[in-house]
Scaffold this motif. Sequence first.
Motif, PDB file in Angstrom:
ATOM      1  N   MET A 111       4.296  -2.927 -19.388  1.00 54.93           N
ATOM      2  CA  MET A 111       3.464  -3.029 -18.174  1.00 54.93           C
ATOM      3  C   MET A 111       2.679  -4.327 -18.213  1.00 54.93           C
ATOM      4  O   MET A 111       2.288  -4.791 -19.295  1.00 54.93           O
ATOM      5  CB  MET A 111       2.467  -1.871 -18.131  1.00 54.93           C
ATOM      6  CG  MET A 111       2.903  -0.694 -17.336  1.00 54.93           C
ATOM      7  SD  MET A 111       1.492   0.406 -17.140  1.00 54.93           S
ATOM      8  CE  MET A 111       2.188   1.575 -16.024  1.00 54.93           C
ATOM      9  N   HIS A 114      -2.413  -6.571 -15.814  1.00 50.14           N
ATOM     10  CA  HIS A 114      -3.122  -5.941 -14.690  1.00 50.14           C
ATOM     11  C   HIS A 114      -2.884  -4.433 -14.684  1.00 50.14           C
ATOM     12  O   HIS A 114      -3.816  -3.640 -14.579  1.00 50.14           O
ATOM     13  CB  HIS A 114      -2.630  -6.553 -13.373  1.00 50.14           C
ATOM     14  CG  HIS A 114      -3.120  -5.808 -12.176  1.00 50.14           C
ATOM     15  ND1 HIS A 114      -2.516  -4.654 -11.711  1.00 50.14           N
ATOM     16  CD2 HIS A 114      -4.176  -6.031 -11.349  1.00 50.14           C
ATOM     17  CE1 HIS A 114      -3.169  -4.209 -10.664  1.00 50.14           C
ATOM     18  NE2 HIS A 114      -4.182  -5.028 -10.411  1.00 50.14           N
ATOM     19  N   ASP A 115      -1.610  -4.031 -14.810  1.00 51.56           N
ATOM     20  CA  ASP A 115      -1.286  -2.611 -14.694  1.00 51.56           C
ATOM     21  C   ASP A 115      -1.804  -1.795 -15.879  1.00 51.56           C
ATOM     22  O   ASP A 115      -2.097  -0.606 -15.729  1.00 51.56           O
ATOM     23  CB  ASP A 115       0.233  -2.428 -14.542  1.00 51.56           C
ATOM     24  CG  ASP A 115       0.695  -2.822 -13.149  1.00 51.56           C
ATOM     25  OD1 ASP A 115      -0.165  -3.181 -12.322  1.00 51.56           O
ATOM     26  OD2 ASP A 115       1.912  -2.795 -12.888  1.00 51.56           O
ATOM     27  N   ALA A 118      -5.174  -1.086 -14.753  1.00 53.08           N
ATOM     28  CA  ALA A 118      -5.132  -0.192 -13.585  1.00 53.08           C
ATOM     29  C   ALA A 118      -4.776   1.233 -14.005  1.00 53.08           C
ATOM     30  O   ALA A 118      -5.288   2.204 -13.435  1.00 53.08           O
ATOM     31  CB  ALA A 118      -4.118  -0.705 -12.576  1.00 53.08           C
ATOM     32  N   LEU A 119      -3.914   1.358 -15.008  1.00 56.68           N
ATOM     33  CA  LEU A 119      -3.483   2.679 -15.467  1.00 56.68           C
ATOM     34  C   LEU A 119      -4.682   3.522 -15.939  1.00 56.68           C
ATOM     35  O   LEU A 119      -4.765   4.716 -15.648  1.00 56.68           O
ATOM     36  CB  LEU A 119      -2.478   2.516 -16.612  1.00 56.68           C
ATOM     37  CG  LEU A 119      -1.743   3.769 -17.048  1.00 56.68           C
ATOM     38  CD1 LEU A 119      -0.769   4.229 -15.971  1.00 56.68           C
ATOM     39  CD2 LEU A 119      -0.975   3.528 -18.347  1.00 56.68           C
ATOM     40  N   LEU A 122      -6.484   4.660 -12.886  1.00 60.96           N
ATOM     41  CA  LEU A 122      -5.733   5.724 -12.196  1.00 60.96           C
ATOM     42  C   LEU A 122      -5.887   7.055 -12.926  1.00 60.96           C
ATOM     43  O   LEU A 122      -5.987   8.108 -12.299  1.00 60.96           O
ATOM     44  CB  LEU A 122      -4.254   5.359 -12.118  1.00 60.96           C
ATOM     45  CG  LEU A 122      -3.865   4.333 -11.061  1.00 60.96           C
ATOM     46  CD1 LEU A 122      -2.433   3.865 -11.291  1.00 60.96           C
ATOM     47  CD2 LEU A 122      -4.002   4.914  -9.659  1.00 60.96           C
ATOM     48  N   PRO A 128      -6.715   2.681  -5.830  1.00 66.80           N
ATOM     49  CA  PRO A 128      -6.562   1.230  -6.020  1.00 66.80           C
ATOM     50  C   PRO A 128      -7.648   0.408  -5.328  1.00 66.80           C
ATOM     51  O   PRO A 128      -8.159  -0.557  -5.901  1.00 66.80           O
ATOM     52  CB  PRO A 128      -5.182   0.947  -5.429  1.00 66.80           C
ATOM     53  CG  PRO A 128      -4.445   2.224  -5.594  1.00 66.80           C
ATOM     54  CD  PRO A 128      -5.451   3.311  -5.432  1.00 66.80           C
ATOM     55  N   TYR A 131     -10.630   0.175  -7.548  1.00 66.38           N
ATOM     56  CA  TYR A 131     -10.668  -0.495  -8.853  1.00 66.38           C
ATOM     57  C   TYR A 131     -10.110  -1.915  -8.844  1.00 66.38           C
ATOM     58  O   TYR A 131     -10.338  -2.657  -9.794  1.00 66.38           O
ATOM     59  CB  TYR A 131      -9.948   0.347  -9.918  1.00 66.38           C
ATOM     60  CG  TYR A 131      -8.456   0.528  -9.730  1.00 66.38           C
ATOM     61  CD1 TYR A 131      -7.565  -0.539  -9.888  1.00 66.38           C
ATOM     62  CD2 TYR A 131      -7.914   1.777  -9.447  1.00 66.38           C
ATOM     63  CE1 TYR A 131      -6.200  -0.371  -9.730  1.00 66.38           C
ATOM     64  CE2 TYR A 131      -6.553   1.952  -9.285  1.00 66.38           C
ATOM     65  CZ  TYR A 131      -5.697   0.884  -9.432  1.00 66.38           C
ATOM     66  OH  TYR A 131      -4.351   1.037  -9.282  1.00 66.38           O
ATOM     67  N   GLU A 132      -9.375  -2.313  -7.813  1.00 66.82           N
ATOM     68  CA  GLU A 132      -8.677  -3.611  -7.840  1.00 66.82           C
ATOM     69  C   GLU A 132      -9.620  -4.785  -8.116  1.00 66.82           C
ATOM     70  O   GLU A 132      -9.326  -5.662  -8.935  1.00 66.82           O
ATOM     71  CB  GLU A 132      -7.908  -3.837  -6.535  1.00 66.82           C
ATOM     72  CG  GLU A 132      -6.514  -3.229  -6.512  1.00 66.82           C
ATOM     73  CD  GLU A 132      -5.582  -3.774  -7.588  1.00 66.82           C
ATOM     74  OE1 GLU A 132      -5.896  -4.775  -8.234  1.00 66.82           O
ATOM     75  OE2 GLU A 132      -4.530  -3.153  -7.806  1.00 66.82           O
TER      76      GLU A 132
ATOM     77  N   VAL B  10       1.078   0.260  -7.034  1.00 66.45           N
ATOM     78  CA  VAL B  10       0.269   1.081  -7.946  1.00 66.45           C
ATOM     79  C   VAL B  10       1.154   1.514  -9.116  1.00 66.45           C
ATOM     80  O   VAL B  10       2.237   2.050  -8.906  1.00 66.45           O
ATOM     81  CB  VAL B  10      -0.286   2.321  -7.201  1.00 66.45           C
ATOM     82  CG1 VAL B  10      -1.092   3.193  -8.145  1.00 66.45           C
ATOM     83  CG2 VAL B  10      -1.124   1.896  -6.018  1.00 66.45           C
ATOM     84  N   PRO B  11       0.714   1.248 -10.345  1.00 66.51           N
ATOM     85  CA  PRO B  11       1.567   1.646 -11.477  1.00 66.51           C
ATOM     86  C   PRO B  11       1.707   3.167 -11.578  1.00 66.51           C
ATOM     87  O   PRO B  11       0.800   3.898 -11.200  1.00 66.51           O
ATOM     88  CB  PRO B  11       0.824   1.085 -12.696  1.00 66.51           C
ATOM     89  CG  PRO B  11      -0.564   0.829 -12.251  1.00 66.51           C
ATOM     90  CD  PRO B  11      -0.524   0.594 -10.776  1.00 66.51           C
ATOM     91  N   ALA B  12       2.856   3.582 -12.073  1.00 63.35           N
ATOM     92  CA  ALA B  12       3.109   5.030 -12.201  1.00 63.35           C
ATOM     93  C   ALA B  12       2.398   5.556 -13.440  1.00 63.35           C
ATOM     94  O   ALA B  12       2.474   4.945 -14.503  1.00 63.35           O
ATOM     95  CB  ALA B  12       4.598   5.281 -12.311  1.00 63.35           C
ATOM     96  N   LEU B  13       1.723   6.680 -13.274  1.00 60.15           N
ATOM     97  CA  LEU B  13       1.064   7.299 -14.435  1.00 60.15           C
ATOM     98  C   LEU B  13       2.110   7.671 -15.485  1.00 60.15           C
ATOM     99  O   LEU B  13       1.937   7.415 -16.669  1.00 60.15           O
ATOM    100  CB  LEU B  13       0.320   8.562 -14.016  1.00 60.15           C
ATOM    101  CG  LEU B  13      -1.073   8.423 -13.406  1.00 60.15           C
ATOM    102  CD1 LEU B  13      -1.655   9.790 -13.143  1.00 60.15           C
ATOM    103  CD2 LEU B  13      -2.008   7.629 -14.302  1.00 60.15           C
TER     104      LEU B  13
END
Lengths: 227, 297
Positions: A111, A114-115, A118-119, A122, A128, A131-132, B10-13
């Motif tokens: 990943m 960034h992701d 973000a994870l 989430l 999003p 938090y972006e 959006v990344p997948a959990l």
Amino acid sequence: MSRTPVNARIETPAPLSGDSDVLRVEGLAGYGGPGQTIAFAIPAGGAHVIAGGPGSGKTSLLELIAAARPPPQGRIELFGKNLESIGPRERPRLRRRIGMIFHDLRLVEDMSAHDNIALAALAADRAPQNYEAEVAELLAWVGLTRKADVAAGSLNGEGRRRLAVARALINRPELVVADEPFGDSTFKLLSDLNSGGIAILIATRDLDLAVNAGAEITQLADPGVRS
Amino acid sequence: MTEAPRSRRVPALLPGLGVGPLWLLAAIFVLSLFAAMELIGVAAAVGTLQAWPARLNGALTVAVTGGGLESADAAAARALEILNHTPGVTRAWIVEPAPGDDIAGDMMGLTGTGGTTRLLGLGTAPGQTPQPGRIAATLSQAGLKAAIDDHGLTSGPLERAAAGAAAVAAGAFGLLLLVSWGLSARAAASALTTRAERVLLLIQFGARDAAFARPFRSWAPAGVFPSALSGAAFAAGLAGAPVASPNVAAWLAAQGLPIAALSAPDLAAAAIWPPMAALLAYWAIDIAARATARQLS
């Protein structure tokens, strides 16, 4: 790097019940040497170092605290709540108030930087749009803006450690737990966070470093040595 | 000036979940095939059973079948003659033939005769109803293959068979539902277990049990439902082929296979299954995902 991190500017969290300790550990056994019991407290914005050699139980202790699980013996209070008496619904809420930096970082290698951040947002049920901006700001704070779309697995060691710090901060923790953080820049980031009012709990095998940090220290005895 | 964050995916959990594992979709297809076949069969049986009480309204019902050179109609005419002269019988009549009479004959004990069944109704004088065994013996003496139903809840073969068939059908349907539930739950639990490292990481970030159920929400509508629909449609196609195509019916008959007289509503009963399977899977997956996440944490 002189920017104040997002988390240092967040509003003061709700007052803790009882006193202002974010973490209080009492009579904890099973870590360090045989018969050793551990007790320490970290006030809001304070810092504490757990020092000990390999196998002394530093990682287990930190992961127990970060997971907000009740200890088999002794008592842990997180944000004024006794872990023994909280229900399973309360536990995720407490975990969101802790930013964990694992010894092995545990980044999602495929990943992007960034992701990865973000994870964590989430997972804490944040949308999003919510938090972006903070992800962008954290990436800038740790100097990874230009690597935002680079896979974590492709970052160098320094970049990976910075990313782990940024990820730990996305949910605006009141306590950052770092398991054997490595590298001067990581320590600098942690020190900046602490100066910004975030409580820090660090585990390290380097006692000199712990002494230089000027924080309170709990020394875990070698498991082979009776205290 | 800070750059406005550009829109990102959006990344997948939990990555790679898709609409469910192939083995689950295949299993749901097969289960749906059986479930739909059963629903079609039950619908046809219910239709037949509902018609019986109105048609078989005599105190007793006699089933006869032909034998040798004698047709079923000829046998029924002969039986009518005999029954009209049997003590205790006030009136006997031949019931208008209808689909399902052969099944009734089988249930009453004419199994294996292989011939067409004709049913006769008997009116009896109050308190003088002849014993079914006696009637059977009388008809047998005349060389007729016959079976008698006294319509008693426990003694009537038709009633016993109908109740037994309903219980078996309900049990089998319940079993199919249970297996669908179990497989769906197992698939979700297994998907989480194989992603335990990611799950534990998310738990550390404060993910609740519900967060682990959310990524599975497309499984039921986008995976299980189409599989169940395909299975049910396939079953309806198989069951309806002899009805739709005389060639198929002729071929089956040539093979000596039984052909049920199915109507469109009977075949439409298969449509009940796919939404039922999808709802059940949704429920099972949700529960299993939450429970597995709780277990892992």
